[in-house]
Scaffold this motif. Structure first.
Motif, PDB file in Angstrom:
ATOM      1  N   PRO A 304     -10.743  -2.653  -5.509  1.00  0.00           N
ATOM      2  CA  PRO A 304      -9.453  -2.418  -5.971  1.00  0.00           C
ATOM      3  C   PRO A 304      -8.897  -3.253  -6.881  1.00  0.00           C
ATOM      4  O   PRO A 304      -9.115  -4.539  -6.708  1.00  0.00           O
ATOM      5  CB  PRO A 304      -8.726  -2.871  -4.438  1.00  0.00           C
ATOM      6  CG  PRO A 304      -9.953  -2.538  -3.639  1.00  0.00           C
ATOM      7  CD  PRO A 304     -11.132  -3.052  -4.344  1.00  0.00           C
ATOM      8  N   THR A 305      -8.220  -2.680  -7.970  1.00  0.00           N
ATOM      9  CA  THR A 305      -7.659  -3.431  -8.827  1.00  0.00           C
ATOM     10  C   THR A 305      -6.692  -4.568  -8.342  1.00  0.00           C
ATOM     11  O   THR A 305      -6.521  -5.591  -9.115  1.00  0.00           O
ATOM     12  CB  THR A 305      -6.887  -2.531  -9.906  1.00  0.00           C
ATOM     13  OG1 THR A 305      -7.736  -1.433 -10.296  1.00  0.00           O
ATOM     14  CG2 THR A 305      -6.561  -3.322 -11.057  1.00  0.00           C
ATOM     15  N   GLN A 306      -5.898  -4.289  -7.398  1.00  0.00           N
ATOM     16  CA  GLN A 306      -5.051  -5.144  -6.990  1.00  0.00           C
ATOM     17  C   GLN A 306      -5.692  -6.405  -6.722  1.00  0.00           C
ATOM     18  O   GLN A 306      -5.147  -7.533  -6.940  1.00  0.00           O
ATOM     19  CB  GLN A 306      -4.224  -4.534  -5.618  1.00  0.00           C
ATOM     20  CG  GLN A 306      -3.097  -5.585  -5.338  1.00  0.00           C
ATOM     21  CD  GLN A 306      -2.819  -5.425  -3.622  1.00  0.00           C
ATOM     22  OE1 GLN A 306      -2.270  -4.462  -3.232  1.00  0.00           O
ATOM     23  NE2 GLN A 306      -3.459  -6.159  -3.010  1.00  0.00           N
ATOM     24  N   ASP A 307      -7.041  -6.517  -6.139  1.00  0.00           N
ATOM     25  CA  ASP A 307      -7.451  -7.830  -5.725  1.00  0.00           C
ATOM     26  C   ASP A 307      -8.150  -8.336  -6.883  1.00  0.00           C
ATOM     27  O   ASP A 307      -8.598  -9.696  -6.829  1.00  0.00           O
ATOM     28  CB  ASP A 307      -8.756  -7.565  -4.744  1.00  0.00           C
ATOM     29  CG  ASP A 307      -8.070  -6.907  -3.724  1.00  0.00           C
ATOM     30  OD1 ASP A 307      -6.634  -7.201  -3.368  1.00  0.00           O
ATOM     31  OD2 ASP A 307      -8.849  -6.419  -2.597  1.00  0.00           O
ATOM     32  N   LEU A 308      -8.324  -7.946  -8.123  1.00  0.00           N
ATOM     33  CA  LEU A 308      -8.742  -8.636  -9.325  1.00  0.00           C
ATOM     34  C   LEU A 308      -7.761  -9.205 -10.235  1.00  0.00           C
ATOM     35  O   LEU A 308      -6.760  -8.941 -10.607  1.00  0.00           O
ATOM     36  CB  LEU A 308      -9.322  -7.429 -10.248  1.00  0.00           C
ATOM     37  CG  LEU A 308     -10.461  -6.505  -9.355  1.00  0.00           C
ATOM     38  CD1 LEU A 308     -10.824  -5.319 -10.375  1.00  0.00           C
ATOM     39  CD2 LEU A 308     -11.443  -7.386  -9.000  1.00  0.00           C
TER      40      LEU A 308
END
Ligand code: ASP
Ligand code: MG
Length: 394
Positions: A304-308
């Motif tokens: 998930p992009t949110q966690d990157l």
């Protein structure tokens, strides 16, 4: 006296007026005779604003300094709430994660809680104080300030509830519980009365933001029931996340209806490799994958992009590992339910409905309690609706 842990999310503390309303609520709970630990998130969009400031200063800020910065958001809320409670004639004290003995791994910006030594909290409770705790943060064995990943205040609340042997853990936010799909994506989503810890964990891992995954994992291990309720509805029934199944649900499963909810992740990195498999696995092993498959001859993983923190840098680093490494942007849609993966009938029905709707899927993953489809980002909303219609609503 029974001990309650209550957590108030950022939207419930978005401005000073809302913070005063939370103070009223805390004092009212106290008046009913409970010992109280109140965990707070940062006010409103504070965390995003702090992140934005850091990125304006330097494109890719150091994760250690970022933790120093982001942990401030929760400290603002705890101090103000404690003051507001004092003003109502009650004894309260605010404590940071580190003062509460929340010991974490060293992984900055995404630390995991390893141990909770809540002696200070217990002392304050014994003195009859309401303890206000800054969520989302801890301290590593090397005495570094760490944060627990986005939405991590839930985790603080549950970890403290477990360590203190609390009677229950209540998570207050702007939504009145957990829905059978994201209501912003699936317009006829319905609120769920009950869910199992396993189901809630799968939902959180595959995109549902109501409750944090690590928080649910803690609650499951400690056998603690979680109540997700609305701050603004006085007698909000909300959703209970409990250790195991329930009679009505068991009956449903017998009728062959294991799917309880649909979840979605709108943006993520879809990573595949055929020869540089070991290097790719190693490069992503510190991240929480929403789905992953890793063998000597094939790697496939969705992050998930949110966690990157730095998507561009990670993409470049992965591509540099070998010409066989493919990295692209994709979305993920999932169907969650106890035993979801044990009958192919549901997978087949969903696949057929997706085909009829002309929605291509890149890859399907079958897990014990979840089915997941990797789709184009532009197809996430349509696919979530088709799967909700086919597996949850019908
Ligand atoms: N303030 C943090 C965030 O916005 C943690 C939390 O809200 O639980 O992610
Ligand atoms: Mg939150």
């Amino acid at each position: 006296m029974s001990l309650l842990v209550q957590k108030f999310g950022g939207s419930s503390l978005a401005d000073l007026q809302k913070l005063q309303a939370v103070a009223d609520r805390v004092v009212a709970t106290r008046a009913r005779g409970h010992d109280l630990v109140v965990v707070v998130s940062a006010m409103g969009r504070t965390t995003d604003e702090l992140l934005g400031m850091a990125r304006d200063v330097v494109g890719a800020p150091s994760r250690r300094e970022l933790d120093m910065l982001l942990s401030v958001g929760e400290r603002i809320s705890m101090a103000l709430l404690s003051m507001a409670i004092h003003a109502r004639g009650h004894e309260a004290i605010s404590l940071t994660g580190s003062q509460c003995g929340i010991i974490t791994t060293h992984s900055h910006s995404n630390a995991r809680i390893m141990d909770v030594r809540p002696f200070r909290v217990q002392d304050e409770l014994e003195k009859g104080h309401i303890v206000i705790v800054a969520g989302y943060q801890g301290t590593s064995y090397r005495r570094e300030v760490t944060t627990l990943g986005r939405g991590g205040s839930d985790t603080t609340a549950v970890a403290l509830a477990a360590a203190l042997g609390a009677e229950a853990c209540e998570i207050y936010s702007d939504v009145d519980g957990v829905y059978d799909a994201d209501p912003r994506v699936v317009l006829d989503a319905k609120q769920l009365d009950t869910l199992t810890h396993d189901e809630m964990m799968e939902m959180a891992r595959s995109g549902a933001k109501v409750l944090n995954e690590q928080a649910v994992e803690f609650a499951r291990r400690a056998g603690i029931a979680l109540y997700a309720r609305s701050t603004h509805i006085a007698e909000s029934r909300g959703t209970v996340v409990r250790p195991d199944g329930f009679d009505e649900r068991a009956a449903d499963a017998e009728r062959g209806r294991p799917i309880v909810a649909v979840s979605n992740i709108n943006a993520g990195l879809w990573i595949q490799a055929t020869t540089s498999t070991d290097a790719v696995c190693r490069a992503i092993e510190e991240f929480d994958t929403a789905v992953a498959d890793c063998s000597e001859t094939a790697v496939a993983a969705f992050l998930p992009t949110q966690d990157l923190h730095d998507v561009t840098a990670l993409t470049a680093a992965l591509r540099a590992l070998g010409p066989d490494v493919e990295v692209s942007s994709r979305g993920l849609v999932s169907a969650v339910g106890q035993g979801a993966g044990s009958r192919l009938r549901w997978l087949r029905a969903a696949n057929q409905a997706l085909r009829v709707a002309d929605l291509a899927t890149e890859r399907t993953f079958v897990m014990l309690n979840r089915l997941s489809w990797v789709v184009a980002e532009a197809d996430v909303v349509a696919a979530a609706n088709v799967i909700h219609d086919t597996l949850v609503k019908s």
